[in-house]
Design an enzyme around this catalytic site. Structure first.
Site, PDB file in Angstrom:
ATOM      1  N   THR A 225       9.794  63.984 -36.381  1.00 32.90           N
ATOM      2  CA  THR A 225       8.760  63.315 -36.621  1.00 32.90           C
ATOM      3  C   THR A 225       7.388  64.280 -36.022  1.00 32.90           C
ATOM      4  O   THR A 225       7.718  65.153 -35.171  1.00 32.90           O
ATOM      5  CB  THR A 225       8.545  62.280 -35.792  1.00 32.90           C
ATOM      6  OG1 THR A 225       9.339  61.164 -36.420  1.00 32.90           O
ATOM      7  CG2 THR A 225       7.204  61.430 -35.891  1.00 32.90           C
ATOM      8  N   ARG A 253      12.885  49.745 -43.041  1.00 32.57           N
ATOM      9  CA  ARG A 253      12.765  49.983 -41.761  1.00 32.57           C
ATOM     10  C   ARG A 253      11.637  50.561 -41.450  1.00 32.57           C
ATOM     11  O   ARG A 253      11.397  51.337 -42.006  1.00 32.57           O
ATOM     12  CB  ARG A 253      14.218  50.652 -41.317  1.00 32.57           C
ATOM     13  CG  ARG A 253      14.159  50.937 -39.549  1.00 32.57           C
ATOM     14  CD  ARG A 253      13.242  52.132 -39.089  1.00 32.57           C
ATOM     15  NE  ARG A 253      13.478  52.517 -37.668  1.00 32.57           N
ATOM     16  CZ  ARG A 253      12.843  53.412 -37.133  1.00 32.57           C
ATOM     17  NH1 ARG A 253      12.201  54.240 -37.825  1.00 32.57           N
ATOM     18  NH2 ARG A 253      12.841  53.497 -36.000  1.00 32.57           N
ATOM     19  N   VAL A 254      10.975  50.103 -40.307  1.00 35.77           N
ATOM     20  CA  VAL A 254       9.710  50.702 -39.905  1.00 35.77           C
ATOM     21  C   VAL A 254       9.794  50.675 -38.476  1.00 35.77           C
ATOM     22  O   VAL A 254      10.208  49.922 -37.703  1.00 35.77           O
ATOM     23  CB  VAL A 254       8.512  49.510 -40.376  1.00 35.77           C
ATOM     24  CG1 VAL A 254       7.158  50.231 -39.558  1.00 35.77           C
ATOM     25  CG2 VAL A 254       8.263  49.723 -41.820  1.00 35.77           C
ATOM     26  N   GLY A 255       9.354  51.959 -38.015  1.00 34.10           N
ATOM     27  CA  GLY A 255       9.511  52.497 -36.521  1.00 34.10           C
ATOM     28  C   GLY A 255       8.174  52.257 -35.745  1.00 34.10           C
ATOM     29  O   GLY A 255       7.376  51.401 -36.215  1.00 34.10           O
ATOM     30  N   ASP A 256       8.094  52.789 -34.841  1.00 35.97           N
ATOM     31  CA  ASP A 256       6.782  52.782 -33.989  1.00 35.97           C
ATOM     32  C   ASP A 256       5.724  53.300 -34.565  1.00 35.97           C
ATOM     33  O   ASP A 256       4.395  52.839 -34.209  1.00 35.97           O
ATOM     34  CB  ASP A 256       7.087  53.497 -32.468  1.00 35.97           C
ATOM     35  CG  ASP A 256       7.221  54.945 -32.769  1.00 35.97           C
ATOM     36  OD1 ASP A 256       8.454  54.922 -33.482  1.00 35.97           O
ATOM     37  OD2 ASP A 256       6.487  55.707 -32.224  1.00 35.97           O
ATOM     38  N   THR A 275       6.987  60.133 -29.797  1.00 35.83           N
ATOM     39  CA  THR A 275       8.302  60.551 -30.811  1.00 35.83           C
ATOM     40  C   THR A 275       9.441  60.091 -30.095  1.00 35.83           C
ATOM     41  O   THR A 275       9.636  60.019 -29.019  1.00 35.83           O
ATOM     42  CB  THR A 275       8.248  62.003 -31.050  1.00 35.83           C
ATOM     43  OG1 THR A 275       9.650  62.269 -31.911  1.00 35.83           O
ATOM     44  CG2 THR A 275       8.128  62.974 -30.109  1.00 35.83           C
ATOM     45  N   GLY A 276      10.497  59.555 -30.903  1.00 35.78           N
ATOM     46  CA  GLY A 276      11.636  59.382 -30.260  1.00 35.78           C
ATOM     47  C   GLY A 276      12.294  57.947 -30.966  1.00 35.78           C
ATOM     48  O   GLY A 276      11.744  57.470 -32.026  1.00 35.78           O
ATOM     49  N   HIS A 277      12.963  57.054 -30.276  1.00 35.67           N
ATOM     50  CA  HIS A 277      13.678  56.059 -30.838  1.00 35.67           C
ATOM     51  C   HIS A 277      12.533  54.949 -30.793  1.00 35.67           C
ATOM     52  O   HIS A 277      12.267  54.271 -29.970  1.00 35.67           O
ATOM     53  CB  HIS A 277      14.825  55.730 -29.774  1.00 35.67           C
ATOM     54  CG  HIS A 277      15.630  54.424 -30.430  1.00 35.67           C
ATOM     55  ND1 HIS A 277      15.355  53.107 -30.223  1.00 35.67           N
ATOM     56  CD2 HIS A 277      16.848  54.523 -31.242  1.00 35.67           C
ATOM     57  CE1 HIS A 277      16.354  52.478 -30.893  1.00 35.67           C
ATOM     58  NE2 HIS A 277      17.155  53.374 -31.420  1.00 35.67           N
ATOM     59  N   GLY A 278      12.261  54.672 -32.226  1.00 32.49           N
ATOM     60  CA  GLY A 278      10.904  53.695 -32.475  1.00 32.49           C
ATOM     61  C   GLY A 278      11.126  52.495 -32.021  1.00 32.49           C
ATOM     62  O   GLY A 278      10.284  51.801 -31.547  1.00 32.49           O
TER      63      GLY A 278
HETATM   64  N1  ASP Z   1       9.550  57.342 -33.480  1.00 37.66           N
HETATM   65  C1  ASP Z   1      10.126  57.582 -34.888  1.00 37.66           C
HETATM   66  C2  ASP Z   1      10.594  56.368 -35.494  1.00 37.66           C
HETATM   67  O1  ASP Z   1      11.186  55.704 -34.965  1.00 37.66           O
HETATM   68  C3  ASP Z   1      10.974  58.607 -35.170  1.00 37.66           C
HETATM   69  C4  ASP Z   1      10.933  59.897 -34.325  1.00 37.66           C
HETATM   70  O2  ASP Z   1       9.741  60.003 -33.655  1.00 37.66           O
HETATM   71  O3  ASP Z   1      11.779  60.691 -34.296  1.00 37.66           O
HETATM   72  O4  ASP Z   1      10.417  56.341 -36.729  1.00 37.66           O
END
Ligand code: ASP
Length: 343
Positions: A225, A253-256, A275-278
């Site tokens: 991301t 699916r929608v993340g953070d 960034t990371g596990h949304g």
């Molecule tokens: N945070 C993003 C999501 O969950 C993914 C990412 O940052 O790698 O959509």
């Protein structure tokens, strides 16, 4: 500009070990911190937690593109993110992940400025630069447009109707699919009956879709991301984010990223982008958490460290932040990042 020492942080033990006085450690995990103090214009970018540090030159170029953009903090943040959206190896815009059906690309993006203006798009399709669509939402009475409505809005506002599909994204899809079919996907998908929950318009993929020549990574990580935080010449702040989502997702699916206070935040005290596990970032309202630390007087460095401590290291997290007096980068995995401070 005074650089403060890079620190290697043991999150679980909470200890800080000072290493070389350099703003860029050799590797960004597990968990590493970089940054510097100083006033004036600064643009910090990330290429997503999980992205290899070797990709940092693209993030440096993006930071320079942001710093060179005419206009204010939001213009700089958007220019930096567009630069990365246009590079296939990043999971945003042109290189956004192909979803589990092997054909859908759904993207999230958001922008926020120091005066509290926030706008976002979620599950947007058929657009190359979602961050510019999010910015366009600022000019509407709304804060978040999702799905087909967001896509139609983008096309109505003049964005070309095209699926941003790179060879890199397709190869990446086949590798992720191979792991999924082998039951080694991670990210919550090993114990999840995804076939029973399948909600794409087409049937679930079979092994035939897997590229036998593709090298299979050890596990699927959310990564790549792209994001930017900016302190502009007038002392105001902005943040921008764009993503193709995590590696394995159901349709819709929608993340953070487009969720207020979660993926990014900006205010008079600074700007933050995650960034990371949304799903886990949402649970912590992470960007707002880090911002509130800066609003209470912490430096960006102290604030991102606090965010990392709260989050732990089970799930991936990367943070970039800029305050009135410093900027900082922290991640609990490898992460490409860049920074530019024009004189
Ligand atoms: N945070 C993003 C999501 O969950 C993914 C990412 O940052 O790698 O959509």
């Amino acid at each position: 500009m005074q650089r403060w020492p890079a620190l290697m942080v043991t999150i679980l033990g909470g200890s800080l070990l000072a290493t070389a006085p350099d703003a860029r450690p050799a590797a960004m995990g597990p968990t590493t911190l970089a940054g510097a103090t100083g006033a004036g214009v600064v643009v910090v970018t990330h290429g997503g937690v999980g992205s290899p540090p070797e990709w940092s030159s693209d993030c440096e170029d993006a930071a320079r593109a942001g710093a060179a953009a005419p206009g204010g903090a939001l213009d700089a943040a958007c220019a930096a993110v567009v630069h990365l959206e246009n590079i296939c190896r990043f999971n945003a815009g042109t290189g956004a992940h192909v979803r589990l059906d092997g054909r859908t690309v759904q993207m999230d993006a958001a922008v926020m400025t120091a005066d509290g203006e926030f706008a976002a798009v979620a599950a947007l399709e058929r657009v190359r630069n979602p961050v510019l669509v999010a910015r366009e939402v600022l000019a509407t009475p709304h804060r978040l447009l999702a799905g087909e409505g967001a896509t139609r809005f983008a096309h109505r506002r003049g964005f070309a109707d095209e699926v941003p599909l790179c060879d890199e994204a397709l190869a990446n899809y086949r590798r992720r699919l191979a792991l999924l079919l082998e039951g080694r996907a991670g990210g919550g998908y090993d114990a999840f009956d995804w076939r029973a929950a399948w909600n794409y318009p087409t049937p679930p993929p079979e092994a035939a879709a897997v590229d036998p020549a593709g090298s299979v990574p050890p596990r699927v990580e959310p990564s790549d991301t792209v994001g930017a935080v900016v302190r502009a010449a007038d002392g105001t702040f902005a943040a921008a984010l764009s993503t193709g989502g995590t590696g394995l997702t159901l349709y819709g699916r929608v993340g953070d990223v487009p969720i207020y206070g979660c993926g990014l935040y900006a205010g008079p005290a600074g700007a933050v982008a995650c960034t990371g596990h949304g799903e886990e970032i949402i649970r912590h309202a992470m960007a707002r958490l880090v911002y509130e630390r800066m609003a209470a007087g912490d430096s960006a460095r102290e604030a991102v460290l606090a965010g990392c401590r709260v989050f732990g290291d089970e799930w991936s997290l990367g943070l970039i932040a800029v305050s009135r007096s410093d900027w900082a980068v922290a991640a609990n995995r490898d992460m490409a990042w860049g920074q530019a401070s024009p004189r």
